[in-house]
Design a protein around this motif. Sequence first.
Motif, PDB file in Angstrom:
ATOM      1  N   UNK A 149       7.855  -0.839  -8.384  1.00 27.56           N
ATOM      2  CA  UNK A 149       6.691  -1.584  -8.375  1.00 27.56           C
ATOM      3  C   UNK A 149       7.125  -3.072  -7.866  1.00 27.56           C
ATOM      4  N   UNK A 150       8.437  -2.839  -7.239  1.00 27.00           N
ATOM      5  CA  UNK A 150       8.707  -4.090  -6.136  1.00 27.00           C
ATOM      6  C   UNK A 150       8.365  -4.085  -4.868  1.00 27.00           C
ATOM      7  N   UNK A 151       7.934  -5.561  -4.338  1.00 23.36           N
ATOM      8  CA  UNK A 151       7.428  -5.589  -2.867  1.00 23.36           C
ATOM      9  C   UNK A 151       8.663  -5.671  -1.957  1.00 23.36           C
ATOM     10  N   UNK A 186       0.701  -1.063   0.117  1.00 20.24           N
ATOM     11  CA  UNK A 186      -0.166   0.035   0.030  1.00 20.24           C
ATOM     12  C   UNK A 186       0.919   1.434  -0.021  1.00 20.24           C
ATOM     13  N   UNK A 187       2.076   1.116   0.651  1.00 18.38           N
ATOM     14  CA  UNK A 187       2.981   2.146   0.586  1.00 18.38           C
ATOM     15  C   UNK A 187       4.285   1.730   0.649  1.00 18.38           C
ATOM     16  N   UNK A 188       5.367   2.861   0.731  1.00 20.29           N
ATOM     17  CA  UNK A 188       6.562   2.308   0.500  1.00 20.29           C
ATOM     18  C   UNK A 188       7.177   1.763   1.976  1.00 20.29           C
TER      19      UNK A 188
END
Length: 144
Positions: free
Chosen positions: A90-92, A41-43
Amino acid sequence: MIIPLSNIWPVLLLFCFSSCFSVEFVADGAPKPGILLSHRKGWEEVEILKQAPRKRSYKTYGKVIVRNFGDGKITKFYLEKIKKELYERGMDGMYLTNAVIVPVPPTIFQTGTAQGYTTNTSEIARDAKVVEGTAFRFRDREEE
């Protein structure tokens, strides 16, 4: 007391050099069309792990190379910068793959007068800590 500007530059350059830090993302292969969106949801939710994730399947998208020319420590401020960089791509998350100390060629700082005479010279020989990680995204439920 007034300090001439030519005497302040070496101090400012030394300060800047002692706190240099860079984050580089090297993508695997050609970039795919479309925009990758992180599952987070956020960095703040991006993960930085010591090992590859084991609970869920994931896909790697490239390497993250972190260089630190200062004291070698990666502080909370820099961890936030790394997480923001990963989130924007776009990485998790990322997991660490390598950490080494590499020699950096000496850097010479030289100041001079308007007439072209050298006033101050200093040389800095240092090592840089390089941390490598692998950027990943968790697979969607449909991909598993």
